[in-house]
Design a protein around this motif. Structure first.
Motif, short mmCIF file in Angstrom:
data_model
loop_
_atom_site.label_atom_id
_atom_site.label_comp_id
_atom_site.label_asym_id
_atom_site.label_seq_id
_atom_site.Cartn_x
_atom_site.Cartn_y
_atom_site.Cartn_z
N HIS A 136 0.81 -1.22 0.00
CA HIS A 136 0.00 0.00 0.00
C HIS A 136 0.84 1.27 0.00
N ASN A 137 2.05 1.24 0.57
CA ASN A 137 2.86 2.46 0.63
C ASN A 137 4.15 2.37 -0.20
N LEU A 138 4.31 1.29 -0.97
CA LEU A 138 5.52 1.09 -1.76
C LEU A 138 5.76 2.26 -2.72
N ALA A 139 4.75 2.69 -3.43
CA ALA A 139 4.92 3.79 -4.39
C ALA A 139 5.41 5.06 -3.69
N ASP A 140 4.88 5.34 -2.51
CA ASP A 140 5.32 6.50 -1.74
C ASP A 140 6.78 6.38 -1.33
N ARG A 141 7.17 5.20 -0.88
CA ARG A 141 8.57 4.96 -0.44
C ARG A 141 9.54 5.13 -1.61
N LEU A 142 9.10 4.76 -2.82
CA LEU A 142 9.95 4.89 -4.01
C LEU A 142 10.18 6.36 -4.37
N HIS A 143 9.25 7.22 -3.98
CA HIS A 143 9.39 8.65 -4.28
C HIS A 143 10.16 9.41 -3.20
N GLY A 144 10.12 8.92 -1.98
CA GLY A 144 10.85 9.60 -0.92
C GLY A 144 10.36 9.19 0.45
N ILE A 145 11.26 9.30 1.41
CA ILE A 145 10.92 8.99 2.80
C ILE A 145 11.38 10.19 3.64
N ARG A 146 10.44 10.87 4.25
CA ARG A 146 10.80 12.03 5.08
C ARG A 146 11.56 11.54 6.31
N LEU A 147 12.72 12.13 6.56
CA LEU A 147 13.51 11.75 7.73
C LEU A 147 12.70 11.88 9.01
N ALA A 148 11.89 12.91 9.09
CA ALA A 148 11.10 13.13 10.30
C ALA A 148 10.11 12.00 10.57
N ASP A 149 9.73 11.26 9.51
CA ASP A 149 8.79 10.14 9.68
C ASP A 149 9.47 8.87 10.18
N LEU A 150 10.77 8.79 10.03
CA LEU A 150 11.51 7.57 10.41
C LEU A 150 11.71 7.48 11.92
N PRO A 151 11.71 6.28 12.46
CA PRO A 151 12.09 6.11 13.87
C PRO A 151 13.54 6.58 14.06
N LYS A 152 13.87 6.95 15.27
CA LYS A 152 15.21 7.50 15.54
C LYS A 152 16.33 6.56 15.11
N THR A 153 16.19 5.28 15.35
CA THR A 153 17.23 4.32 14.95
C THR A 153 17.47 4.39 13.45
N PHE A 154 16.41 4.51 12.66
CA PHE A 154 16.54 4.58 11.21
C PHE A 154 17.17 5.91 10.80
N ARG A 155 16.76 7.02 11.45
CA ARG A 155 17.36 8.32 11.15
C ARG A 155 18.86 8.29 11.43
N ASP A 156 19.23 7.69 12.57
CA ASP A 156 20.65 7.57 12.91
C ASP A 156 21.39 6.75 11.86
N ALA A 157 20.78 5.66 11.39
CA ALA A 157 21.41 4.81 10.37
C ALA A 157 21.62 5.59 9.08
N VAL A 158 20.65 6.40 8.69
CA VAL A 158 20.80 7.23 7.49
C VAL A 158 21.95 8.21 7.68
N ALA A 159 21.99 8.87 8.83
CA ALA A 159 23.04 9.86 9.10
C ALA A 159 24.43 9.22 9.08
N ILE A 160 24.57 8.07 9.70
CA ILE A 160 25.87 7.41 9.76
C ILE A 160 26.26 6.87 8.39
N THR A 161 25.30 6.33 7.63
CA THR A 161 25.59 5.86 6.27
C THR A 161 26.11 7.02 5.43
N ARG A 162 25.45 8.16 5.51
CA ARG A 162 25.90 9.35 4.77
C ARG A 162 27.29 9.78 5.23
N ALA A 163 27.49 9.83 6.54
CA ALA A 163 28.77 10.29 7.09
C ALA A 163 29.93 9.39 6.68
N LEU A 164 29.66 8.11 6.49
CA LEU A 164 30.71 7.17 6.09
C LEU A 164 30.90 7.15 4.57
N GLY A 165 30.13 7.96 3.86
CA GLY A 165 30.31 8.07 2.42
C GLY A 165 29.74 6.89 1.64
#
Length: 181
Positions: A136-165
């Motif tokens: 039901h939400n796959l199409a939305d996820r393919l267009h974008g995921i707002r960081l504010a909507d993610l649980p903190k653990t997921f936001r942290d994972a995005v930040a660390i993935t970015r920081a590690l290049g």
């Protein structure tokens, strides 16, 4: 030293009290070669911790033969490309975007056999509701995921993935369609 009950021999009986002593040494201390423990940083996302993680990754790929890029081992570039540290990407990954955060992450479906580097988040799902990808939400996820909507653990994972290049992140609850049979 802390030991769980399963690791103790069956005949072990607890003393009336336990004393925990923790030793650690800073990297620059004279005893750092003798004491392997290090003080745990209060924030694993601090610039110091991220720099340390980048150092570990760099050391791994430069010092461990099994982790070195094949080109560094003297393979011709055509073979080195085939043997690179990139791996086939999973069916779906989260493209975290550039390290400056100028674009929101989104769920990406790479071509079959597409090679790349990605980080995997292993986490406890915790209590309901879970942040998941469904049909039901796959199409939305393919267009974008707002960081504010993610649980903190997921936001942290995005930040660390970015920081590690690293560009891609795999989180089971988001990359596997949860109501797919």
């Amino acid at each position: 030293m802390r030991v769980c009950n399963q690791c103790l021999p069956p005949s072990f009986t607890y003393p009336a009290f336990l004393i925990y002593i923790t030793f650690y040494a800073d990297d620059t201390a004279a005893t750092s070669g003798l004491i392997s423990g290090r003080k745990v940083a209060p924030c694993s996302g601090s610039p110091h911790c991220l720099k340390l993680a980048q150092h570990w990754l760099s050391s791994c790929t430069s010092l461990h033969v099994e982790c070195q890029p094949p080109s560094a081992l003297g393979f011709p570039s055509s073979i080195a490309k085939l043997l690179s540290l990139n791996h086939p990407l999973p069916t779906r990954v989260i493209d975290v975007g550039p390290s400056d955060g100028s674009r929101s992450p989104f769920l990406w479906v790479p071509q079959v056999g597409k090679m790349g580097k990605y980080i995997t988040l292993s986490h406890c799902w915790g209590p309901l509701p879970h942040f998941t990808t469904t049909s039901h939400n796959l199409a939305d996820r393919l267009h974008g995921i707002r960081l504010a909507d993610l649980p903190k653990t997921f936001r942290d994972a995005v930040a660390i993935t970015r920081a590690l290049g690293v560009r891609y992140l795999w989180i089971d609850s988001l990359c596997i369609i949860q109501d797919d049979i």
